[in-house]
Design a protein around this motif. Structure first.
Motif, PDB file in Angstrom:
ATOM      1  N   PRO B  11      37.450  28.547  32.061  1.00 30.93           N
ATOM      2  CA  PRO B  11      37.521  29.931  32.529  1.00 30.93           C
ATOM      3  C   PRO B  11      38.889  30.512  32.191  1.00 30.93           C
ATOM      4  N   ALA B  14      43.591  32.319  35.723  1.00 28.45           N
ATOM      5  CA  ALA B  14      43.702  33.073  36.976  1.00 28.45           C
ATOM      6  C   ALA B  14      42.392  33.693  37.431  1.00 28.45           C
ATOM      7  N   VAL B  16      40.107  32.109  39.158  1.00 29.34           N
ATOM      8  CA  VAL B  16      39.683  31.597  40.459  1.00 29.34           C
ATOM      9  C   VAL B  16      40.807  31.773  41.462  1.00 29.34           C
ATOM     10  N   LYS B  17      40.505  32.510  42.502  1.00 29.92           N
ATOM     11  CA  LYS B  17      41.490  32.716  43.562  1.00 29.92           C
ATOM     12  C   LYS B  17      40.781  32.573  44.895  1.00 29.92           C
ATOM     13  N   THR B  24      37.146  32.445  50.918  1.00 33.41           N
ATOM     14  CA  THR B  24      36.151  32.227  49.878  1.00 33.41           C
ATOM     15  C   THR B  24      36.786  32.406  48.510  1.00 33.41           C
ATOM     16  N   LEU B  25      36.100  31.921  47.513  1.00 28.37           N
ATOM     17  CA  LEU B  25      36.606  32.052  46.151  1.00 28.37           C
ATOM     18  C   LEU B  25      36.324  33.449  45.607  1.00 28.37           C
ATOM     19  N   ARG B  27      36.182  35.577  42.157  1.00 27.14           N
ATOM     20  CA  ARG B  27      36.146  35.378  40.732  1.00 27.14           C
ATOM     21  C   ARG B  27      36.121  36.721  40.023  1.00 27.14           C
ATOM     22  N   ASP B  29      35.553  38.616  36.552  1.00 28.13           N
ATOM     23  CA  ASP B  29      34.731  38.238  35.421  1.00 28.13           C
ATOM     24  C   ASP B  29      35.531  38.277  34.121  1.00 28.13           C
ATOM     25  N   ILE B 229      33.366  15.663  46.835  1.00 27.88           N
ATOM     26  CA  ILE B 229      32.599  15.810  48.077  1.00 27.88           C
ATOM     27  C   ILE B 229      32.892  17.122  48.780  1.00 27.88           C
ATOM     28  N   LYS B 230      34.010  17.759  48.445  1.00 28.45           N
ATOM     29  CA  LYS B 230      34.338  18.988  49.143  1.00 28.45           C
ATOM     30  C   LYS B 230      35.341  19.797  48.325  1.00 28.45           C
ATOM     31  N   ILE B 231      35.188  21.121  48.371  1.00 28.19           N
ATOM     32  CA  ILE B 231      36.183  21.995  47.743  1.00 28.19           C
ATOM     33  C   ILE B 231      36.659  22.969  48.817  1.00 28.19           C
ATOM     34  N   PHE B 232      37.957  23.149  48.911  1.00 26.50           N
ATOM     35  CA  PHE B 232      38.477  24.050  49.940  1.00 26.50           C
ATOM     36  C   PHE B 232      39.721  24.755  49.442  1.00 26.50           C
ATOM     37  N   PRO B 234      43.644  25.861  49.277  1.00 30.06           N
ATOM     38  CA  PRO B 234      44.883  25.134  49.558  1.00 30.06           C
ATOM     39  C   PRO B 234      45.546  25.668  50.826  1.00 30.06           C
ATOM     40  N   ARG B 237      51.095  28.953  52.515  1.00 30.52           N
ATOM     41  CA  ARG B 237      52.531  28.753  52.747  1.00 30.52           C
ATOM     42  C   ARG B 237      52.855  29.262  54.139  1.00 30.52           C
TER      43      ARG B 237
END
Lengths: 398, 266
Positions: B11, B14, B16-17, B24-25, B27, B29, B229-232, B234, B237
């Motif tokens: 992709p 930048a 994916v944020k 939530t993500l 995106r 395009d 198994i999981k995406i989260f 970060p 700060r």
């Protein structure tokens, strides 16, 4: 055809899975989710579905071996010019914790030439056992002799967990070893834990330039291998009383069997490298030229830090690529990061935003670097940086 | 000289944020691109061909749309392109990817050098290159920023390799796999002639059943030792920006120095 299967009868069309998919592979068609070719089968969506409508084909373990035969936590003790690297101590500290949770022993693999002192150091940092391989062919790191020796040891002694530093050498070595052992390798981990129920290693790592985090397991293959990012785990205090066995091992290859020679080493950076640096002073487009790095170097010197840079300063030819921090450079995690004349493009932030304290000095008050900074000054770096150097000189003498 | 370049479609930067409000993500395009590090690998292949002659084959493993990355590589000047795509490959981790690519490369025939980017900017693992070198049993040279010398008849190569502490000069025997970093060159733009060619060029497709000696159990999701198994998102700060204002730069510098000293990190 994508791997993901969606049970149309169960799907509520809530869209939870769409939000978590890192690849944009899920869309809503009417009130049902559909999957497109972008799906990589990563499984990130499975947990997000409240009604378990998403499924990936069941995973059949391909190794029939008894996983319980694998015991113990191993750490590769990286050394450079005969000195143990900081990252090795950091992962010994975390390896000790994992070994205690698994009620097993911690083994350090020390490869090098004239490195007996490193075996002692590894024990002081928590190793119960050391495999010590001392040979002229191992004096400088090379893939083949290191990999072959570790592969042989791992096949013989069957560790359940094997950790290496995510350095140039560590990633080079781990990729080779894991491939031969046909086991999982998780790169550049920033978290390592034991699942209290299954007893397996839970590995957490950033992806997409640190914009998302992924938890990864290696359920059916052993050892569970990971490379670990610099400065994520704290260096444990050395305990000179800690006891361990040192087992002498011979290397697997003779010099004649090795297809590479390292003929020279050129030190480009100061003694402190960026990966291990506790303090980094970095410059960007705002430094204006190669000379513009001089005040930054002076500040770094006073603080005992290293000098980094953004991509634009490297591309302009003001400083060498070895200094570049960010997506196409290095990822760093110092205690203090002073960004001077760096606007803070997302690619740069990817390389430094997990620094403990970030200071931004920039002319433009709207620069995105201030969004991640703890302290900021809007102004001319050529005025502020020398003034700051002067202040630290005075205050730190006291 | 036979040169192979492995490329990945990723992709665009930048895209994916994480939305801090609801975790939530987000995106945007943005179109997919060739992984930036792989652009340097392509360019280095072109330079080697200019010097020594020969043929460059670009290989990409991925979904059908990765054909666009290969067309772009043809536009830059590579001679042949192979798309490795099959449902059986979906969900491959770095182990299964290196395994699959190694089988494809064994089918192509003899080669002198394989060039890869040091890592892809989506997965950031840097493991496929070493995995591929190991699967093929060839010399592995990673993080290369300069090819000092290459002698195709003596089958030797001398490279400069980037380390944390500086760089080292390494001599090795061909065939070798190199992973390259950004500093190695400046990738060229596509030429008009090559762009025309890329429109007509037939991209060869390789599916799982084409692979000779393949162990189907080692492909794709099933053959991959690691599982996500999981995406989260970060951790954020902590702390907010303390913007320092003062009449003079000296005063501002003094305040900042005090605050940094108070953090007890020096």
């Amino acid at each position: 055809m994508p791997l993901l299967e969606i049970d149309k009868d169960k799907c509520l069309g809530c869209g939870n899975c769409i939000d978590v998919c890192p690849f944009g592979a899920l869309t809503l068609e009417g009130d049902i989710v559909v999957v497109n070719e972008k799906c990589t089968g990563c499984g990130a969506c499975l947990e997000a579905c409240p009604v378990a409508a998403l499924r990936l084909p069941a995973n059949k373990p391909v190794k029939a071996e008894n996983l319980t035969e694998y015991r113990g936590v191993w750490v590769w003790i990286e050394q450079f010019h005969g000195q143990m690297c900081d990252i090795a101590a950091e992962i010994l500290g975390q390896g000790r914790k994992l070994a205690d949770l698994r009620q097993t022993i911690l083994t350090a693999c020390v490869l090098g030439y004239n490195v007996e002192h490193i075996t002692k150091k590894a024990i002081s940092f928590g190793a119960d056992r050391v495999f010590w391989v001392d040979d002229p062919s191992l004096a400088v790191y090379r893939t083949a002799p290191y990999a072959e020796t570790l592969i042989r040891l791992a096949r013989l002694h069957k560790p359940e967990i094997f950790l290496l530093g995510a350095s140039s050498r560590g990633r080079d070595l781990a990729g080779s070893v894991a491939t031969d052992l046909y086991t999982g390798l998780t790169a550049d981990c920033t978290g390592l834990d034991i699942d209290p129920e299954k007893g397996i290693l839970i590995q957490t790592r950033p992806a997409f330039g640190g914009n998302i985090m992924a938890m990864i397991i290696c359920p059916d293959h052993r050892p569970q291998m990971a490379t670990v990012r610099h400065r994520v785990f704290e260096m444990p205090p050395a305990d000179p009383e800690h006891q361990g066995d040192v087992i002498t091992v011979v290397p697997s290859l003779t010099e004649e069997q090795i297809s590479t020679r390292v003929t020279d080493f050129i030190q480009e950076l100061d003694k402190i490298n960026l990966a291990d640096a506790r303090i980094i002073v970095a410059g960007g487009r705002g430094v204006g030229g190669a000379d513009g790095f001089e005040p930054l170097q002076k500040l770094a010197q006073v603080l005992g830090g290293a000098v980094g840079s953004s991509r634009s300063a490297v591309d302009a030819g003001w400083i060498s690529y070895a200094h570049q921090i960010g997506q196409t450079g290095r990822t760093v995690r110092p205690d203090l990061y002073i960004a001077c004349g760096i606007s803070g493009a997302i690619q740069h932030l990817a390389g430094m935003k997990t620094s403990r304290i970030i200071v931004a000095i920039n002319k433009n008050a709207d620069a995105p670097i201030f969004d991640v900074a703890n302290y900021g000054i809007v102004g001319d770096l050529f005025q502020i940086v020398p003034a700051l150097t002067q202040q630290f000189k005075q205050k730190m003498q006291k | 000289m036979n040169i192979i370049v492995c490329i990945k479609q990723v992709p665009g930067t930048a895209v994916v944020k994480i939305n801090p409000a609801d975790n939530t993500l987000i995106r945007e395009d943005v179109p997919n691109i060739i992984n930036p590090f792989d652009m340097y690998a392509i360019e280095e292949g072109l330079r080697l061909r200019e010097k020594f002659g020969g043929k460059i084959t670009a290989i990409s493993m991925g979904p059908p749309q990765a054909v666009n990355a290969l067309k772009e590589a043809v536009g830059m000047g590579v001679d042949e392109a192979i798309l490795v795509t099959d449902r059986a490959f979906a969900g491959s981790d770095s182990w299964a990817t290196a395994y699959t690519l190694s089988l494809v490369i064994k089918m192509i025939g003899p080669f002198d050098i394989i060039l890869c980017g040091k890592q892809a900017i989506d997965g950031d693992t840097g493991q496929v290159g070493p995995g591929l070198a190991r699967q093929l049993g060839i010399t592995q040279l990673t993080y290369i920023f300069k090819i000092q010398k290459l002698d195709p008849s003596a089958k030797t190569i001398i490279v400069e390799r980037l380390l944390e502490e500086g760089h080292e000069i390494v001599e090795g025997k061909l065939p070798a796999l190199l992973t390259v970093v950004k500093d190695i060159n400046q990738p060229r733009l596509s030429s008009l002639a090559n762009l025309r060619r890329s429109g007509k060029q037939k991209i060869r497709m390789v599916v799982a059943s084409d692979l000779i000696g393949v162990d189907m159990a080692r492909l794709g999701l099933n053959g991959s030792p690691t599982k996500v198994i999981k995406i989260f998102s970060p951790p954020k700060r902590d702390g907010i920006l303390d913007m320092i204002h003062a009449d003079t730069n000296e005063k501002a510098a003094a305040i900042l120095a005090d605050k940094i000293i108070a953090e007890k990190i020096l």
